[in-house]
Design a protein around this motif. Structure first.
Motif, PDB file in Angstrom:
ATOM      1  N   ALA A  76     -37.039  19.510 -26.429  1.00  0.00           N
ATOM      2  CA  ALA A  76     -35.894  18.754 -25.919  1.00  0.00           C
ATOM      3  C   ALA A  76     -35.281  19.476 -24.734  1.00  0.00           C
ATOM      4  N   ARG A  77     -34.971  18.714 -23.724  1.00  0.00           N
ATOM      5  CA  ARG A  77     -34.321  19.277 -22.549  1.00  0.00           C
ATOM      6  C   ARG A  77     -32.854  19.508 -22.881  1.00  0.00           C
ATOM      7  N   MET A  78     -32.406  20.693 -22.591  1.00  0.00           N
ATOM      8  CA  MET A  78     -31.005  21.018 -22.858  1.00  0.00           C
ATOM      9  C   MET A  78     -30.124  20.273 -21.857  1.00  0.00           C
ATOM     10  N   THR A  79     -29.082  19.658 -22.369  1.00  0.00           N
ATOM     11  CA  THR A  79     -28.124  19.033 -21.468  1.00  0.00           C
ATOM     12  C   THR A  79     -27.074  20.075 -21.120  1.00  0.00           C
ATOM     13  N   PRO A  80     -26.783  20.217 -19.844  1.00  0.00           N
ATOM     14  CA  PRO A  80     -25.818  21.241 -19.454  1.00  0.00           C
ATOM     15  C   PRO A  80     -24.417  20.893 -19.949  1.00  0.00           C
ATOM     16  N   HIS A  81     -23.631  21.923 -20.149  1.00  0.00           N
ATOM     17  CA  HIS A  81     -22.246  21.748 -20.558  1.00  0.00           C
ATOM     18  C   HIS A  81     -21.547  20.901 -19.506  1.00  0.00           C
ATOM     19  N   HIS A  82     -20.634  20.049 -19.951  1.00  0.00           N
ATOM     20  CA  HIS A  82     -19.980  19.119 -19.020  1.00  0.00           C
ATOM     21  C   HIS A  82     -19.166  19.833 -17.945  1.00  0.00           C
ATOM     22  N   GLU A  83     -18.802  21.077 -18.167  1.00  0.00           N
ATOM     23  CA  GLU A  83     -18.025  21.813 -17.170  1.00  0.00           C
ATOM     24  C   GLU A  83     -18.894  22.673 -16.255  1.00  0.00           C
ATOM     25  N   LEU A  84     -20.209  22.637 -16.448  1.00  0.00           N
ATOM     26  CA  LEU A  84     -21.089  23.489 -15.645  1.00  0.00           C
ATOM     27  C   LEU A  84     -21.100  23.064 -14.177  1.00  0.00           C
ATOM     28  N   LYS A  85     -21.203  21.767 -13.919  1.00  0.00           N
ATOM     29  CA  LYS A  85     -21.283  21.299 -12.531  1.00  0.00           C
ATOM     30  C   LYS A  85     -20.035  21.694 -11.731  1.00  0.00           C
ATOM     31  N   PRO A  86     -18.814  21.455 -12.250  1.00  0.00           N
ATOM     32  CA  PRO A  86     -17.639  21.896 -11.484  1.00  0.00           C
ATOM     33  C   PRO A  86     -17.577  23.418 -11.333  1.00  0.00           C
ATOM     34  N   LEU A  87     -18.036  24.146 -12.367  1.00  0.00           N
ATOM     35  CA  LEU A  87     -18.047  25.603 -12.268  1.00  0.00           C
ATOM     36  C   LEU A  87     -18.997  26.059 -11.170  1.00  0.00           C
ATOM     37  N   LEU A  88     -20.185  25.459 -11.118  1.00  0.00           N
ATOM     38  CA  LEU A  88     -21.146  25.810 -10.071  1.00  0.00           C
ATOM     39  C   LEU A  88     -20.593  25.490  -8.690  1.00  0.00           C
ATOM     40  N   PHE A  89     -19.902  24.363  -8.572  1.00  0.00           N
ATOM     41  CA  PHE A  89     -19.309  23.980  -7.292  1.00  0.00           C
ATOM     42  C   PHE A  89     -18.299  25.045  -6.848  1.00  0.00           C
ATOM     43  N   GLN A  90     -17.416  25.441  -7.778  1.00  0.00           N
ATOM     44  CA  GLN A  90     -16.407  26.451  -7.447  1.00  0.00           C
ATOM     45  C   GLN A  90     -17.057  27.801  -7.149  1.00  0.00           C
ATOM     46  N   ALA A  91     -18.091  28.144  -7.902  1.00  0.00           N
ATOM     47  CA  ALA A  91     -18.781  29.418  -7.664  1.00  0.00           C
ATOM     48  C   ALA A  91     -19.435  29.431  -6.285  1.00  0.00           C
ATOM     49  N   CYS A  92     -20.000  28.296  -5.881  1.00  0.00           N
ATOM     50  CA  CYS A  92     -20.611  28.214  -4.542  1.00  0.00           C
ATOM     51  C   CYS A  92     -19.555  28.347  -3.454  1.00  0.00           C
ATOM     52  N   LYS A  93     -18.431  27.678  -3.647  1.00  0.00           N
ATOM     53  CA  LYS A  93     -17.343  27.788  -2.661  1.00  0.00           C
ATOM     54  C   LYS A  93     -16.861  29.231  -2.572  1.00  0.00           C
ATOM     55  N   ALA A  94     -16.684  29.865  -3.731  1.00  0.00           N
ATOM     56  CA  ALA A  94     -16.225  31.252  -3.751  1.00  0.00           C
ATOM     57  C   ALA A  94     -17.274  32.168  -3.128  1.00  0.00           C
ATOM     58  N   GLY A  95     -18.549  31.883  -3.407  1.00  0.00           N
ATOM     59  CA  GLY A  95     -19.623  32.673  -2.813  1.00  0.00           C
ATOM     60  C   GLY A  95     -19.602  32.601  -1.300  1.00  0.00           C
ATOM     61  N   ASN A  96     -19.361  31.405  -0.778  1.00  0.00           N
ATOM     62  CA  ASN A  96     -19.248  31.264   0.682  1.00  0.00           C
ATOM     63  C   ASN A  96     -18.077  32.085   1.208  1.00  0.00           C
ATOM     64  N   ASN A  97     -16.951  32.030   0.507  1.00  0.00           N
ATOM     65  CA  ASN A  97     -15.785  32.812   0.932  1.00  0.00           C
ATOM     66  C   ASN A  97     -16.077  34.309   0.874  1.00  0.00           C
ATOM     67  N   LEU A  98     -16.773  34.742  -0.179  1.00  0.00           N
ATOM     68  CA  LEU A  98     -17.122  36.160  -0.293  1.00  0.00           C
ATOM     69  C   LEU A  98     -18.020  36.592   0.861  1.00  0.00           C
ATOM     70  N   ASN A  99     -18.976  35.749   1.225  1.00  0.00           N
ATOM     71  CA  ASN A  99     -19.852  36.066   2.369  1.00  0.00           C
ATOM     72  C   ASN A  99     -19.054  36.161   3.655  1.00  0.00           C
TER      73      ASN A  99
END
Length: 143
Positions: free
Chosen positions: A76-99
């Motif tokens: 069975a394919r694991m379904t990601p936690h419903h908060e994963l997508k917004p967390l990844l979005f914020q992490a990417c934004k923060a990663g850009n800021n860190l760079n």
């Protein structure tokens, strides 16, 4: 005792569902009234056909035995936690800021406005923040 009903009716299905697996399988062999249709790649078709020929049975019989005989393992394919997508979005934004901050720190060092030690300390702090985001994302994916 039993009333007549059309093949494929809900009464027919109820009868099949109530039968033990071995009896239901032998009953299903007598009358095949259902069609299963799906598309597969040419390579998958060739592999299935080869395995059926190797077993000396039809492709339909091979698939039926493989599926109903439970000689397949479905993962069975694991379904990601419903908060994963917004967390990844914020992490990417923060990663850009860190760079951007790391780039600015290096620029200030090259301009002589920061010492090498100050630059190293700031970059170490940025790396610690990055590690925190990575850990949060890994934990979210694991849940």
């Amino acid at each position: 005792m039993t009333e007549e009903h059309a093949p494929g009716s809900s009464a027919d299905q109820a009868l099949v569902d109530s039968l033990p697996v071995s009896h239901a399988k032998s009953q299903g062999e007598a009358t095949k009234t259902r069609v299963v249709s799906f598309r597969i790649s040419a390579l998958a078709h060739a592999q299935i056909t080869f395995k059926a020929e190797e077993a000396g049975i039809s492709t339909r019989a091979w698939l039926e035995q493989a599926i109903l005989g439970n000689r397949t393992q479905i993962v069975a394919r694991m379904t990601p936690h419903h908060e994963l997508k917004p967390l990844l979005f914020q992490a990417c934004k923060a990663g850009n800021n860190l760079n951007q901050l790391a780039h600015r720190v290096n620029t200030l060092r090259l301009e002589g406005k920061l010492t090498a030690q100050e630059c190293a300390a700031l970059l170490k702090e940025l790396q610690a923040i990055q590690a925190t985001f990575r850990e949060a994302v890994a934990n979210a994916r694991a849940d």
